[in-house]
Design an enzyme around this catalytic site. Structure first.
Site, PDB file in Angstrom:
ATOM      1  N   GLU A   1     -48.996 -29.937 -52.577  1.00 24.43           N
ATOM      2  CA  GLU A   1     -50.049 -30.718 -51.915  1.00 24.43           C
ATOM      3  C   GLU A   1     -51.434 -30.215 -52.314  1.00 24.43           C
ATOM      4  OE1 GLU A   1     -48.497 -30.295 -47.961  1.00 24.43           O
ATOM      5  OE2 GLU A   1     -46.815 -31.596 -48.486  1.00 24.43           O
TER       6      GLU A   1
ATOM      7  N   GLY B   1     -41.007 -33.974 -47.419  1.00 22.07           N
ATOM      8  CA  GLY B   1     -41.334 -34.941 -46.374  1.00 22.07           C
ATOM      9  C   GLY B   1     -40.648 -36.288 -46.522  1.00 22.07           C
TER      10      GLY B   1
ATOM     11  N   GLY C   1     -41.801 -29.945 -42.049  1.00 13.21           N
ATOM     12  CA  GLY C   1     -41.664 -30.671 -40.790  1.00 13.21           C
ATOM     13  C   GLY C   1     -40.767 -29.995 -39.761  1.00 13.21           C
TER      14      GLY C   1
ATOM     15  N   SER D   1     -37.561 -31.136 -47.373  1.00  7.92           N
ATOM     16  CA  SER D   1     -36.659 -31.790 -46.416  1.00  7.92           C
ATOM     17  C   SER D   1     -35.510 -30.897 -45.944  1.00  7.92           C
ATOM     18  CB  SER D   1     -36.119 -33.106 -47.001  1.00  7.92           C
ATOM     19  OG  SER D   1     -37.174 -34.031 -47.180  1.00  7.92           O
TER      20      SER D   1
ATOM     21  N   HIS E   1     -48.950 -24.698 -53.564  1.00  8.18           N
ATOM     22  CA  HIS E   1     -48.167 -25.775 -52.956  1.00  8.18           C
ATOM     23  C   HIS E   1     -48.522 -27.088 -53.649  1.00  8.18           C
ATOM     24  CE1 HIS E   1     -46.523 -28.623 -50.113  1.00  8.18           C
ATOM     25  NE2 HIS E   1     -45.794 -27.641 -49.624  1.00  8.18           N
TER      26      HIS E   1
ATOM     27  N   GLU F   1     -39.970 -26.312 -54.860  1.00  4.14           N
ATOM     28  CA  GLU F   1     -40.086 -27.493 -54.005  1.00  4.14           C
ATOM     29  C   GLU F   1     -40.259 -28.741 -54.870  1.00  4.14           C
ATOM     30  OE1 GLU F   1     -41.596 -26.281 -49.812  1.00  4.14           O
ATOM     31  OE2 GLU F   1     -43.333 -26.723 -51.054  1.00  4.14           O
TER      32      GLU F   1
ATOM     33  N   ASN G   1     -43.855 -23.669 -43.040  1.00  2.00           N
ATOM     34  CA  ASN G   1     -45.205 -24.039 -43.471  1.00  2.00           C
ATOM     35  C   ASN G   1     -45.676 -25.165 -42.554  1.00  2.00           C
ATOM     36  OD1 ASN G   1     -47.499 -24.984 -44.729  1.00  2.00           O
ATOM     37  ND2 ASN G   1     -46.447 -25.743 -46.555  1.00  2.00           N
ATOM     38  N   TRP G   2     -46.582 -24.825 -41.674  1.00  2.00           N
ATOM     39  CA  TRP G   2     -47.036 -25.829 -40.697  1.00  2.00           C
ATOM     40  C   TRP G   2     -48.010 -26.845 -41.290  1.00  2.00           C
ATOM     41  CZ3 TRP G   2     -47.949 -23.220 -35.196  1.00  2.00           C
ATOM     42  CH2 TRP G   2     -46.692 -22.910 -34.654  1.00  2.00           C
ATOM     43  N   LYS G   3     -48.465 -26.606 -42.500  1.00  2.00           N
ATOM     44  CA  LYS G   3     -49.429 -27.521 -43.131  1.00  2.00           C
ATOM     45  C   LYS G   3     -50.614 -27.765 -42.178  1.00  2.00           C
ATOM     46  CE  LYS G   3     -45.666 -29.302 -45.883  1.00  2.00           C
ATOM     47  NZ  LYS G   3     -45.057 -30.400 -46.622  1.00  2.00           N
TER      48      LYS G   3
HETATM   49  P1  13P Z   1     -40.779 -30.716 -45.565  1.00  2.00           P
HETATM   50  O1  13P Z   1     -39.800 -29.673 -45.069  1.00  2.00           O
HETATM   51  O2  13P Z   1     -41.522 -31.388 -44.462  1.00  2.00           O
HETATM   52  O3  13P Z   1     -40.137 -31.656 -46.555  1.00  2.00           O
HETATM   53  O4  13P Z   1     -41.909 -29.920 -46.379  1.00  2.00           O
HETATM   54  C1  13P Z   1     -41.521 -29.003 -47.350  1.00  2.00           C
HETATM   55  C2  13P Z   1     -42.719 -28.250 -47.776  1.00  2.00           C
HETATM   56  O5  13P Z   1     -43.587 -28.758 -48.456  1.00  2.00           O
HETATM   57  C3  13P Z   1     -42.844 -26.853 -47.333  1.00  2.00           C
HETATM   58  O6  13P Z   1     -43.857 -26.198 -48.006  1.00  2.00           O
END
Ligand code: 13P
Length: 254
Positions: free
Chosen positions: A95, A170, A231, A209, A93, A164, A10-12
């Protein structure tokens, strides 16, 4: 991992056209690791370019609107991401739940919108740190599943769940393998309750993470069918390490 492991990046909100080369490198590496299903969810602006460049990996969107179309400035429908080349969409998600106030009902409506245009859907759930400390993690996730998961025909072929924990995203912190296994078993039980026996085939990804050096341990946990990676999915170098860990995990199992 009974099913083919599924590793999704997931590149966000990261990535311009310069990063298409990274996706291409990930695609090339995936050709050597075909026992693992690999996918990327880049920003919507890159779906088409990456779909064109990549032959093997899945390409998906990070969100879609609930409606088929209409007066929704700035939003993108499931049909539009499909038209751009997306084979799946991530919904719910944390976020988006936090930054856009998305409720379980919104998440379900988005998932239904994806199914309505015949693309796959990854439904995200997960507790906050406060909820875990209060001993409510499993109850919170169960209620998210109850209210966020889509229903209807062809759901089981198209749905993936991603667990998650919000506090692991993160942060470099991850739950213990035992905690991951316990939560994933609870999610499996809930899926069976909601969907019946066919839910045995639904993959449950862990996210938060995940890196090349902890992937093996996390993927070894009970009922973990893959990973949703933030990430560490941004470069081929770090992401492929996770795919390799998933492939090795498979070797150990067979
Ligand atoms: P990280 O791998 O950066 O912790 O993010 C996880 C995430 O939210 C994937 O959707």
């Amino acid at each position: 991992m009974a099913q083919r492991p599924y590793i999704v990046g997931n590149w966000k909100m990261h990535g311009t056209r310069a990063m298409v080369a990274e996706a291409r490198a990930i695609d090339r590496a995936a050709e050597r690791l075909i026992k693992v299903e690999v996918a990327l969810a880049p920003p919507a602006t890159l779906i088409q370019a990456i779909r064109k460049e990549a032959s093997l990996i899945g390409v998906g969107a990070q969100d879609c609107h609930t409606a088929e179309g209409g007066a929704h400035t700035g939003d993108i429908s499931a049909a539009m991401v499909k038209d751009a080349g997306a084979g799946f969409v991530i919904v719910g998600h944390s976020e988006r739940r936090a930054n856009h106030g998305e409720t379980d009902a919104d998440v379900r409506a988005k998932a239904q919108a994806a199914l309505a245009v015949s693309i796959n859907v990854i439904v995200c759930v997960g507790e906050t740190e406060g909820q875990r400390d209060a001993g409510q993690a499993e109850a919170v996730v169960a209620s998210q599943l109850d209210a966020s998961l889509p229903r209807g025909e062809h759901v089981l072929e198209r749905v993936t769940v991603a667990y998650e924990p919000v506090w692991a995203i993160g942060t470099g912190r991850t739950p213990t393998t035992e905690d991951v296994a316990a939560m994933h078993r609870a999610i499996r039980a809930k899926l069976l309750e909601i969907y019946g026996e066919g839910a045995e085939a639904v993959r449950i990804l862990y996210g938060g993470s995940v890196k090349a050096d902890n992937a093996a341990a996390l993927l070894a946990a009970d009922e973990v069918g893959g990973a949703l990676v933030g990430g560490a999915s941004l470069t081929a170098e770090s992401f492929v390490g996770i795919v390799v860990a998933a492939a090795e995990r498979l070797e150990h199992h067979h």
